[in-house]
Design a protein around this motif. Structure first.
Motif, short mmCIF file in Angstrom:
data_model
loop_
_atom_site.label_atom_id
_atom_site.label_comp_id
_atom_site.label_asym_id
_atom_site.label_seq_id
_atom_site.Cartn_x
_atom_site.Cartn_y
_atom_site.Cartn_z
N ILE A 52 30.31 69.13 8.33
CA ILE A 52 30.03 67.77 7.87
C ILE A 52 28.56 67.42 8.06
O ILE A 52 27.94 66.79 7.21
N GLY A 109 33.13 61.81 0.83
CA GLY A 109 34.22 62.36 1.66
C GLY A 109 34.41 63.85 1.51
O GLY A 109 33.74 64.50 0.70
N LYS A 117 28.41 63.05 1.86
CA LYS A 117 29.13 62.34 2.93
C LYS A 117 29.77 61.06 2.40
O LYS A 117 30.88 60.70 2.80
N LEU A 153 38.94 68.31 11.28
CA LEU A 153 38.16 67.68 10.22
C LEU A 153 38.35 66.16 10.26
O LEU A 153 37.39 65.41 10.07
N SER A 154 39.57 65.74 10.54
CA SER A 154 39.83 64.29 10.61
C SER A 154 39.02 63.64 11.73
O SER A 154 38.37 62.61 11.52
N CYS A 198 35.25 63.74 11.02
CA CYS A 198 34.93 62.72 10.01
C CYS A 198 34.96 61.32 10.61
O CYS A 198 34.14 60.47 10.28
N LYS A 199 35.93 61.10 11.50
CA LYS A 199 36.01 59.79 12.16
C LYS A 199 34.73 59.53 12.95
O LYS A 199 34.12 58.46 12.85
N VAL A 206 32.93 59.54 7.86
CA VAL A 206 33.10 60.18 6.55
C VAL A 206 34.61 60.19 6.26
O VAL A 206 35.42 60.33 7.18
N LYS A 207 34.98 60.02 5.01
CA LYS A 207 36.42 60.06 4.67
C LYS A 207 36.93 61.49 4.66
O LYS A 207 36.31 62.38 4.08
N ALA A 208 38.09 61.73 5.29
CA ALA A 208 38.69 63.08 5.29
C ALA A 208 40.02 63.05 4.56
O ALA A 208 40.95 62.36 4.99
#
Lengths: 312, 312
Positions: free
Chosen positions: A58, A69, A66, A82-83, A86-87, A91-93
């Protein structure tokens, strides 16, 4: 890939990961007649080394990427990694998961703010759905193991281990998709004085072992192993590294995996998942080679379903 | 008992024990709305804090006493602790165990060179047999919890915790025979600035809770708890300390114990035994009191039978 670049990657991801502890056990040293240094990625954020590669992937996106997502298909640790990455990085996952994934895994992804897209339980459906999200949302696809940034991120576990112990003769990892193994090889090549890398692999999903023999990426027809993180096959980004540099791939039986896992639980009082136990099972199967040597073992993760344990 | 004496005891036993790590969990802090510092005696030698008291008791014997050996009756962690401490200090350890003790526990004692004397499975038979060994061998009897040297040794876990974190508001322990609780109280009184000690106790074996109310040492008629280390009752050496200084004894249900144990296993990836989970179960039951405070929790041990776990 050179040493300064790997070092830079490590520094870049440091604020988002734990420097996991290295533990030892006198009893296991005696049993193996070797000095074993366990790199405990079961204590990593979200419970597995996958956090390292996810963060690095990321951080290497452009700001525009970014903003749109990322998407991956995984029902395992990479979905959570990844979740959470991203959190942390806002960033949206989008996580494509088979609809029959265990609720506990769906809940974990949701807890880390991942957006779940359910699909049928086969690889075609997963890839089709991920491609649709890429197109519709403009999201960047991040493969769980066959992605250079992911590979480099996973290598930082071995970099830390070699920073702490610079005279290891071997590092053992498990091999599934090949990201951790390839990353560990890059780290050993650049941060050690000739440390060799050996992989453990379940005999029930021995695609990497067969790939090494045939020289091509082989797949598994079946993958009836308790080591659910190791059912996937290698890819064109990590296989060349593995093919050229891995010292050996040692296949282990299901009983060996459970025995190795139980030994670590009982003697070290830490929880590791079956996929992590595969690396130690390989050590136990290879005692002759490691005798009186210093070796590292990367315990890849600790996410297990406590209501469904293999111990009798 | 004064501070310099406790400090001296700690220094004396240091070469024979681990300084166990203190771990934290962001997720459990969020859940409890407090800063919790877990003193991980599950990582102690032989897997429990009992090693501390056993070492101290033996170090306090005269050379003549040492030459004749020691005896205790225990089927649990103290049997292993005394055996290992004796092995390290070259003293004979006679362990009186009920003949129906699990083989795994007998094997553990034997592995640490303890000499097992089997007896019937009742407290009278255990005491009679221990008295016989004392007489026949001239061995010194070491009680698992009602012995000053044992109590002082157990207190060193809290000394270490307070050396690392000197501003704790509370320390939670579990209470069984009372050695750990009394030792922790002594440590808190001398090594903290007003840190209070709270004990967790299984409701199914709430003798300490009832003793506090009645002012006398109460016993358990039944002790149907999964926390097998906490079935014993207090003694005349530790009860006065507990009675005078303990802030509270919180009783927890069996379900609370299992839930607390599962939370620690899942979130911290470490293995603790049910008796250790009782201390954290008390924390979970007492969230209001600890809100926004720094608290210590002594995780007393990690010896569990993996083939017989309570998780569903």
């Amino acid at each position: 890939m050179d040493k300064p670049t790997l070092q830079k990657i490590h520094n870049l991801i440091k604020p988002y990961i734990h420097r996991s502890p290295v533990l030892t056990s006198q009893l296991l040293n005696t049993l193996c007649e070797a000095d074993i240094f366990f790199k405990c990625e079961n204590f990593q954020k979200m419970g597995a080394f996958k956090m390292r590669g996810a963060v690095n992937a990321i951080l290497n996106l452009t700001d525009e990427q970014k903003s749109r997502g990322v998407v991956t298909h995984s029902s395992g640790n990479f979905a959570q990694a990844l979740s959470l990455a991203c959190k942390d990085l806002d960033v949206k996952a989008y996580i494509v998961m088979p609809e029959n994934s265990p609720q506990v895994k769906k809940d974990a992804v949701k807890a880390y703010s991942g957006i779940i897209i359910e699909c049928d339980s086969n690889i075609n459906a997963r890839e089709t759905e991920a491609a649709r999200i890429q197109k519709e949302k403009g999201a960047a696809f991040i493969h769980p193991s066959n992605n250079d940034d992911v590979i480099h991120g996973q290598g930082t576990a071995a970099i830390e281990l070699l920073e702490d112990y610079n005279d290891l003769g071997y590092i053992f990892t498990s091999v599934g998709g090949g990201g951790l193994l390839a990353g560990t090889i890059l780290a050993a090549n650049h941060f050690s004085n000739g440390c060799k890398v050996i992989a453990g692999e379940p005999k029930e999903a021995d695609d990497a072992y067969r790939s090494l023999i045939s020289g091509n990426i082989e797949k598994n027809k079946t993958s009836n192993t308790i080591a659910d993180g190791l059912r996937s096959h290698l890819g064109d980004r990590n296989f060349p590294i593995i093919k050229e540099h891995v010292e050996d791939i040692i296949r282990v039986e299901e009983d060996d995996i459970i025995k190795a896992m139980k030994l670590i639980w009982e003697r070290m009082k830490i929880i590791i998942e079956p996929s992590a136990a595969v690396a130690f099972a390989a050590v136990l199967k290879d005692k002759k080679r490691i005798k009186n040597k210093k070796i590292g073992v990367i315990l890849s993760g600790g996410n297990v379903d406590l209501s469904n344990l293999p111990f009798k």
